[in-house]
Design a protein around this motif. Sequence first.
Motif, PDB file in Angstrom:
ATOM      1  N   UNK A 138     -16.743 -65.989 -67.309  1.00 50.78           N
ATOM      2  CA  UNK A 138     -16.305 -64.707 -66.926  1.00 50.78           C
ATOM      3  C   UNK A 138     -14.826 -64.257 -67.648  1.00 50.78           C
ATOM      4  N   UNK A 139     -14.447 -64.569 -67.703  1.00 51.40           N
ATOM      5  CA  UNK A 139     -13.483 -64.040 -68.951  1.00 51.40           C
ATOM      6  C   UNK A 139     -13.459 -63.653 -70.947  1.00 51.40           C
ATOM      7  N   UNK A 140     -14.804 -64.356 -70.421  1.00 41.90           N
ATOM      8  CA  UNK A 140     -15.351 -64.215 -72.067  1.00 41.90           C
ATOM      9  C   UNK A 140     -15.920 -62.670 -71.857  1.00 41.90           C
ATOM     10  N   UNK A 141     -16.544 -63.078 -71.144  1.00 44.67           N
ATOM     11  CA  UNK A 141     -17.356 -61.540 -70.572  1.00 44.67           C
ATOM     12  C   UNK A 141     -16.831 -60.329 -70.839  1.00 44.67           C
ATOM     13  N   UNK A 142     -15.837 -60.148 -70.573  1.00 45.10           N
ATOM     14  CA  UNK A 142     -14.743 -58.986 -70.729  1.00 45.10           C
ATOM     15  C   UNK A 142     -15.239 -57.668 -71.565  1.00 45.10           C
ATOM     16  N   UNK A 143     -14.899 -58.989 -72.696  1.00 40.90           N
ATOM     17  CA  UNK A 143     -15.348 -58.638 -74.649  1.00 40.90           C
ATOM     18  C   UNK A 143     -16.242 -57.176 -74.255  1.00 40.90           C
ATOM     19  N   UNK A 144     -17.334 -57.615 -73.630  1.00 40.32           N
ATOM     20  CA  UNK A 144     -18.965 -56.633 -73.487  1.00 40.32           C
ATOM     21  C   UNK A 144     -18.249 -55.519 -72.832  1.00 40.32           C
ATOM     22  N   UNK A 145     -17.565 -55.842 -71.570  1.00 42.20           N
ATOM     23  CA  UNK A 145     -17.034 -54.858 -70.796  1.00 42.20           C
ATOM     24  C   UNK A 145     -16.294 -53.473 -71.351  1.00 42.20           C
ATOM     25  N   UNK A 146     -16.029 -53.048 -72.705  1.00 47.13           N
ATOM     26  CA  UNK A 146     -14.822 -52.556 -73.222  1.00 47.13           C
ATOM     27  C   UNK A 146     -15.203 -51.135 -72.552  1.00 47.13           C
ATOM     28  N   UNK A 147     -15.673 -51.038 -71.589  1.00 48.46           N
ATOM     29  CA  UNK A 147     -15.909 -49.405 -71.606  1.00 48.46           C
ATOM     30  C   UNK A 147     -15.387 -49.510 -69.557  1.00 48.46           C
ATOM     31  N   UNK A 148     -14.903 -50.683 -69.682  1.00 47.85           N
ATOM     32  CA  UNK A 148     -14.310 -51.209 -67.788  1.00 47.85           C
ATOM     33  C   UNK A 148     -13.529 -50.745 -68.059  1.00 47.85           C
ATOM     34  N   UNK A 199     -25.945 -61.005 -70.467  1.00 49.85           N
ATOM     35  CA  UNK A 199     -25.163 -61.145 -69.987  1.00 49.85           C
ATOM     36  C   UNK A 199     -24.127 -60.926 -68.800  1.00 49.85           C
ATOM     37  N   UNK A 200     -24.361 -59.928 -68.422  1.00 57.70           N
ATOM     38  CA  UNK A 200     -23.600 -58.486 -67.495  1.00 57.70           C
ATOM     39  C   UNK A 200     -24.377 -57.486 -67.043  1.00 57.70           C
ATOM     40  N   UNK A 201     -23.956 -57.841 -65.487  1.00 55.38           N
ATOM     41  CA  UNK A 201     -25.567 -57.017 -64.603  1.00 55.38           C
ATOM     42  C   UNK A 201     -24.411 -54.784 -65.019  1.00 55.38           C
ATOM     43  N   UNK A 202     -23.089 -54.697 -65.261  1.00 59.47           N
ATOM     44  CA  UNK A 202     -23.338 -53.249 -65.377  1.00 59.47           C
ATOM     45  C   UNK A 202     -22.743 -53.150 -66.082  1.00 59.47           C
ATOM     46  N   UNK A 203     -22.556 -51.848 -67.573  1.00 63.43           N
ATOM     47  CA  UNK A 203     -22.365 -51.957 -68.871  1.00 63.43           C
ATOM     48  C   UNK A 203     -21.667 -51.026 -68.503  1.00 63.43           C
ATOM     49  N   UNK A 204     -20.879 -49.799 -67.874  1.00 60.65           N
ATOM     50  CA  UNK A 204     -20.403 -49.305 -67.552  1.00 60.65           C
ATOM     51  C   UNK A 204     -20.163 -48.621 -66.277  1.00 60.65           C
ATOM     52  N   UNK A 205     -18.436 -48.566 -65.880  1.00 60.87           N
ATOM     53  CA  UNK A 205     -17.994 -48.730 -64.626  1.00 60.87           C
ATOM     54  C   UNK A 205     -16.971 -47.641 -64.035  1.00 60.87           C
ATOM     55  N   UNK A 206     -17.492 -47.411 -63.090  1.00 63.10           N
ATOM     56  CA  UNK A 206     -16.525 -46.207 -62.924  1.00 63.10           C
ATOM     57  C   UNK A 206     -15.002 -46.134 -61.554  1.00 63.10           C
ATOM     58  N   UNK A 207     -14.663 -46.383 -61.443  1.00 66.69           N
ATOM     59  CA  UNK A 207     -13.882 -46.699 -59.758  1.00 66.69           C
ATOM     60  C   UNK A 207     -13.267 -45.473 -59.243  1.00 66.69           C
ATOM     61  N   UNK A 208     -14.011 -44.911 -58.579  1.00 64.60           N
ATOM     62  CA  UNK A 208     -13.096 -43.788 -58.066  1.00 64.60           C
ATOM     63  C   UNK A 208     -12.350 -43.822 -56.545  1.00 64.60           C
ATOM     64  N   UNK A 209     -11.320 -43.137 -56.862  1.00 65.98           N
ATOM     65  CA  UNK A 209     -10.242 -43.340 -55.697  1.00 65.98           C
ATOM     66  C   UNK A 209     -10.461 -43.137 -54.605  1.00 65.98           C
ATOM     67  N   UNK A 210     -10.196 -43.565 -53.759  1.00 65.99           N
ATOM     68  CA  UNK A 210      -9.978 -43.577 -52.020  1.00 65.99           C
ATOM     69  C   UNK A 210      -9.656 -42.171 -51.945  1.00 65.99           C
ATOM     70  N   UNK A 211     -10.639 -41.675 -50.749  1.00 65.66           N
ATOM     71  CA  UNK A 211     -10.185 -40.513 -49.792  1.00 65.66           C
ATOM     72  C   UNK A 211      -9.218 -40.820 -49.127  1.00 65.66           C
ATOM     73  N   UNK A 212      -8.431 -40.501 -49.201  1.00 63.36           N
ATOM     74  CA  UNK A 212      -7.292 -40.529 -47.843  1.00 63.36           C
ATOM     75  C   UNK A 212      -6.856 -40.165 -46.285  1.00 63.36           C
ATOM     76  N   UNK A 213      -6.484 -40.238 -45.530  1.00 65.33           N
ATOM     77  CA  UNK A 213      -5.983 -39.520 -44.299  1.00 65.33           C
ATOM     78  C   UNK A 213      -4.863 -40.109 -43.693  1.00 65.33           C
ATOM     79  N   UNK A 214      -3.443 -39.401 -43.927  1.00 71.41           N
ATOM     80  CA  UNK A 214      -2.667 -40.020 -43.155  1.00 71.41           C
ATOM     81  C   UNK A 214      -2.323 -41.318 -43.929  1.00 71.41           C
ATOM     82  N   UNK A 215      -2.393 -41.423 -45.706  1.00 69.95           N
ATOM     83  CA  UNK A 215      -2.092 -42.507 -46.330  1.00 69.95           C
ATOM     84  C   UNK A 215      -2.871 -43.411 -46.387  1.00 69.95           C
ATOM     85  N   UNK A 216      -3.585 -43.862 -45.731  1.00 74.26           N
ATOM     86  CA  UNK A 216      -4.237 -44.562 -45.823  1.00 74.26           C
ATOM     87  C   UNK A 216      -5.966 -44.639 -45.609  1.00 74.26           C
ATOM     88  N   UNK A 217      -6.962 -44.977 -46.870  1.00 75.40           N
ATOM     89  CA  UNK A 217      -8.047 -44.947 -46.799  1.00 75.40           C
ATOM     90  C   UNK A 217      -9.230 -44.575 -45.398  1.00 75.40           C
TER      91      UNK A 217
END
Length: 813
Positions: free
Chosen positions: A201-211, A560-578
């Motif tokens: 799982x750690x070594x696989x990070x080498x294939x996830x350069x666009x994460x 080896x890996x299921x997801x080539x690219x990953x985009x982590x979208x920011x949360x939409x918050x209201x009153x400081x909480x998601x």
Amino acid sequence: MAEYNHYEIEEKWQTIWAEGKVFESKEDSSKEKYYCLEMLPYPSGNLHMGHVRNYSIGDVFARFHKMKGRNVLHPIGWDAFGLPAENAAIKNKTHPAKWIKQNIARMRDQLKILGICYDWSREISTCDSEYYKWTQWLFIKMWEKGLIFRKNANVNWCPSCQTVLANEQVLNGMCWRCDSHTERRDLEQWFMKIKDYAFELLEGHKQLGSWPGQVLSMQKNWIGKSFGVEVDFILQGTDKKLRVFTTRPDTLFGVTFMVVAPEHEIINEMKLQITNYDKVAEYVLASGRKSSIERFSSKEKDGVKLEGIKALNPATGKEIPVFTADYVLTGYGTGAIMAVPAHDQRDWEFAKKYNIPVIEVIKGSSSVFVEQHAYESEGVLINSGQFDGTKSTEACDILAQWVEKQGLGNKTISFKLKDWLISRQRYWGTPIPMVHCEKCGIVAVPEKDLPVLLPEDVEFSGGGKSPLKSSKTFVNVKCPKCGADAKRETDTMDTFVDSSWYYVRYCDAHNDNEIFDSSKLNYWMPVNQYIGGIEHACMHLIYSRFWYKVMRDLGLVKHDEPFINLLTQGMVTLGGSAMSKSKGNIVSPDELIKKYGADTTRLFILFVAPPQKQLDWSYEGLDGCWRFINRIWRLYDIINTKSDVVASERDKADILRIAHKTIKKITRVIEEEFQLNTAISSIMELVNALYTYRYHSSDNGTSLEVYKTVILLMVPFTPHLCEEIWERLGYKKYVSTYAWPVFDESIIHEDSIELPVQINGKLKGRIMASVDAGEEVVKNIIETDNKIVAQLKGKRIIKFIYVKNKIVTLVVK
């Protein structure tokens, strides 16, 4: 053209897309595939603007790549098992399936109203038996491979949810689902050997350069790889040993006491030898009421000495006391530590509290008094026998080799990641397909008997025992191996199990004969673009990677890996909480869509912030997006209205240059940078330029060409609007399937440029110059420009400043 009526237009095109099956996907080896996927949603009942943001981002990518000529797979389904449905069943005296199906129907309608281009023919739900049959099948395959086991363990327990939790599901001592304080209990549980895959799982990070780097860092810290030594400390007068893992074998000669976790098995094994066992047992019980976070983060380190037993320091042969303290956790290392108070401040404080000797074994370059505080820096070894004088930076490896040579232990790699506890004491989950037989032990249900269905005759009490235990039709069964009376397993699987493999099922969603057709899976996998929140970094995103590697080792997948690219979208918050239904701080898209339409709602949520950034909800800007959509709508009539003003060739070249620059920028922004708000802003600038050009020109041909470009660029953002205008322009083919516009570099390139000329800080004129012109050439142009020359009459130029291709500034007297 009539006023823009979003009600009629959006409903019209949603119907046309559905009837025409425009977004259904088929394997086509002649085309490059593009698999776009948002994380599997939980059907809580209503979408909020956080959902709208997530799905709108995915829709932009899916539509863009479809227009780029790729074969796009953009599926949707439901992560439908879980506690909320069961809790709702208890509260409303109904069945969880009824509650969840109502929610799915509601959210499905909302997604269709938004115009998201899903392939609905591949829709799945994890609570459907046609899906969880294959979850059970994979469970059995992992059992056969030795990757699943059952054992008694000290586990996290949520008293509110009345079930156990995996380590990853306890956040700061709180249940990830309901925010209740957790506690510890000893229970017989099912585990998956995710730790066997820790290194990969750690070594696989080498294939996830666009994460995102933050996700990889979070996973790296959670998996927690450490190089060190396991050392055995013999318990005096017994054949028992306490094994510790340490990254500091250079301090071995300074160990003056040991500490074991309250759950360590040695306490129960040696209870007859521990003379103060009642006191120890009382401490162990009190520790069980604390969460791991409370235990580890407590500033006051206390414990109880195990009177009657001593350990031997393997380096010095000296007897040392053994304590139990709740700041040591069984979930990390071996559940026992060697304490070196001279060189660890936590150990130093504990030693001072309990009057334990402090032996200095590393001497620094400056005067340090270990009687006052621990010395935790580098130095040379002292009081370490034959190793005295060795640099501490070199001593770790030297002492590690010595430990191995003396047979005291061995060098090893340790991981903080622990095996995944996957059993839950609830009803609404995938039944674990195992049978308990007094004669045969634990036996897997035969494949022909899958799925093991959830029974209907259950009692939902919420009392902490699995409701499945109350169903006699479910529990009592014959052993598949010997035919004797047996009992079914009554725990269900963690819902994270269901969502750990769903992305491969989409490739062949309704195959009844096998988990999927390998040819279909190998065409679509891996996922090109995965979209979801960063909060899943150490749960879903680790679990999914683990399951995919297991499926590879089972011969089911080839990557080896299921997801080539990953985009982590920011949360939409209201009153400081998601935004969250459970917290009651959601903004529903329904009212926005009713007033402004789906396209405006989509455009707004994409325009107000970059996708990766957190968005604190505000209605400010909605009216502006509505006006912009109407500006595009009105351009249709403006372009088709005759004008007596004749456009210059220069004006034509300028508007075409702006159009092609916009195409180039937006293509790059969507494909590489993901800055969708920047893309929308650029289209707005193009629309402004087109309005200006059209009001000063009768050139319908150029205006129409640029207008078509605007429509094509807007398709991923406002598809209903674009389909309607495209049809009115006379096209029969869906604009959603039309080719993405291509920029022409020769049109973008500018041979000459207009330069503003400032005199003493005030704009006095403009000149045309070659983009390659140097300062002397620009000076010559100014000297021949009648307007500028007139401004300079009777004045002397003190300074001449030329910022290439930007501005000319003259300071005169």
